[in-house]
Write an enzyme that holds these catalytic residues in place. Structure first.
Site, short mmCIF file in Angstrom:
data_model
loop_
_atom_site.label_atom_id
_atom_site.label_comp_id
_atom_site.label_asym_id
_atom_site.label_seq_id
_atom_site.Cartn_x
_atom_site.Cartn_y
_atom_site.Cartn_z
N SER A 139 -9.34 2.18 2.49
CA SER A 139 -8.37 2.84 1.64
C SER A 139 -7.32 1.90 1.04
O SER A 139 -6.53 2.31 0.18
CB SER A 139 -7.64 3.94 2.43
N LYS A 195 0.84 -1.20 0.00
CA LYS A 195 0.00 0.00 0.00
C LYS A 195 0.87 1.25 0.00
O LYS A 195 1.88 1.32 0.72
CB LYS A 195 -0.91 -0.03 1.23
N SER A 239 -10.05 0.13 6.69
CA SER A 239 -9.39 0.24 5.40
C SER A 239 -8.81 -1.05 4.85
O SER A 239 -8.43 -1.11 3.68
CB SER A 239 -8.29 1.30 5.46
#
Length: 447
Positions: free
Chosen positions: A152, A78, A176
């Site tokens: 996210s 990420k 997330s």
């Protein structure tokens, strides 16, 4: 010729250790798939093709290859965690395009275990929202590309669900990991506080953000979690029963759970009963103030992360979110609201070992330029489809998203498992029982 795309991390690592495959051929095959499919999916902000192949050769030359738990396994990271030699953009035009000098500790642990970082994945700006789009790209759900992958950790989830990598690293400050995992049919676990090193941002959203794995099987999730936690999460020698509470109630008042998600929970509960667990309906005593507590911490964390950035280069929704959070920073830093929530919920978990809930309230929003839309429309869209995750970041307790069933569109549905601190191994065990009795398709049918 054996294809390694679509194989689990466990399978790939075993093949590399036994020299039935080389790290280079495994990584090269996944890079080819990324080049062919990621234009449709939008999982990656940056692909490290040349660097990944060179690092794959370095793994092959290691004297300890036969002992590496993730030998030659391609992994995505990420884009809010440092990868040596790569910039960390956090989905924003306001962040510097400066290469990181060192790996984040979790990335370093993955590399030490033999994994090869093939790229950094797309996130919404500053990892604020439950949809992933912005100036660096839009991550779509590989099962239904008209829908967002979630956020996210949306790019990381999309990468795994599309078979671009077998596992990916993400993190979870208000859901997330669990939101995109639920959308994309993946297995994830947000560990409890302190299990995996955080160091995600300035203060980790007041200690609520945790790093965790995204995988297609419980076995891979357990393996990756063991690596990044530097602690082995082993299976029990024999079966154990857990007192399971089943709740269909939204923690956020006024949000309705749609039928596919309530059906998934009921069917999962039936399987757990057949597996020997005592299961009963019971709702945690969520306070009415939970929605305000969640909003206060969510916006305050964004305010802290936005400090020092050029506001003119931030999207409007991010600017508003951060501005609202300014007045909540002091309160959030005291930790009093989080401690009060823990005290309120602890008696419930003294009676039950595991809480089973829907993972989401409804399917994810349509994929689109959410970063160009107003703050209120973003907050309402997020709250209406993902109200189930925030309490467990506020408490700091472990929580999982587990694929279970399908939506009318054919995309995956999911349930959530929650436990007290230290229950990660128990949650993985329960998830594995669901997986065994109700297996799910591991990757989206893109070919």
């Amino acid at each position: 010729m054996t294809s390694w795309v679509g194989r689990t991390a466990t399978e790939i690592a075993a093949a590399v250790r036994e020299k039935r495959a080389t790290p280079r051929e495994v990584v090269a095959e996944h890079l080819t798939r990324i080049e062919r499919l990621d234009g449709r999916i939008g999982a990656f902000r940056a692909v490290r093709a040349e660097a990944a192949l060179a690092e794959a050769d370095e793994v092959a030359a290691r004297s300890d290859l036969a002992e590496l738990p993730l030998a030659g396994v391609p992994v995505a990271v990420k884009d809010n965690l440092a990868v040596r030699g790569e910039s960390r953009r956090l989905g924003s035009a306001a962040t510097p395009d400066t290469p990181a000098a060192d790996d984040h500790v979790t990335v370093a642990r993955l590399r030490a275990a033999g994994a090869v970082v093939v790229g950094l994945t797309n996130v919404p700006e500053l990892c604020v929202f439950g949809t992933t789009e912005g100036v660096h790209g839009t991550a779509r759900n590989p099962w239904d590309t008209s829908r967002t992958a979630g956020g996210s950790s949306g790019g990381s989830a999309a990468a795994v669900a599309a078979g671009l990598v077998p596992i990916a690293l993400g993190n979870d400050g208000m859901g997330s990991l669990r939101i995109p995992a639920a959308n994309c049919g993946l297995l994830t676990l947000k560990p409890g506080a302190g299990v995996v090193p955080a160091g995600i941002s300035d203060g980790d959203w007041f200690g609520m953000s945790e790093n965790g794995p995204l995988a297609t099987t419980v076995e891979d999730a357990r393996l990756m979690l063991s690596v990044i936690a530097d602690t082995e999460f082993v299976r029990r020698d024999g079966p154990a029963t857990h007192k399971v509470a089943v709740s269909l109630r939204s923690p956020i008042a006024g949000v309705a759970i749609t039928k596919p998600y309530t059906t998934a929970v009921r069917e999962a509960a039936e399987l757990l009963i057949k597996a020997g667990h005592p299961v009963r309906r019971a709702d945690p005593p969520y306070p009415v103030s939970l929605s305000l507590t969640s909003l206060a911490h969510w916006t305050a964390g964004t305010f802290v992360d936005a400090r020092g950035l050029d506001r003119g280069q931030l999207a409007r929704r991010t600017r508003v979110h951060a501005a609202i959070g300014r007045s909540f920073v002091g309160t959030a830093r005291t930790g009093k609201a989080r401690e009060a929530l823990r005290r309120r919920l602890e008696p419930f978990f003294a009676e039950y070992d595991v809480l089973l809930t829907p993972a989401l309230a409804r399917r994810s929003p349509k994929s689109g330029p959410w970063h160009e839309r107003g703050w209120l429309s973003n907050v309402l869209a997020n709250t209406n489809y993902s109200p189930m995750t925030p309490p467990w970041n506020l408490t700091g307790w472990p929580a999982m998203s587990v694929p279970f069933g399908t939506l009318p569109s054919g995309a995956p549905c999911a349930v959530q498992l929650v436990g007290l601190p230290g229950s990660e191994a128990d949650l993985l065990e329960v998830a594995e029982q669901l997986e065994r009795r109700h297996p799910w398709q591991r990757t989206a049918p893109l070919d």
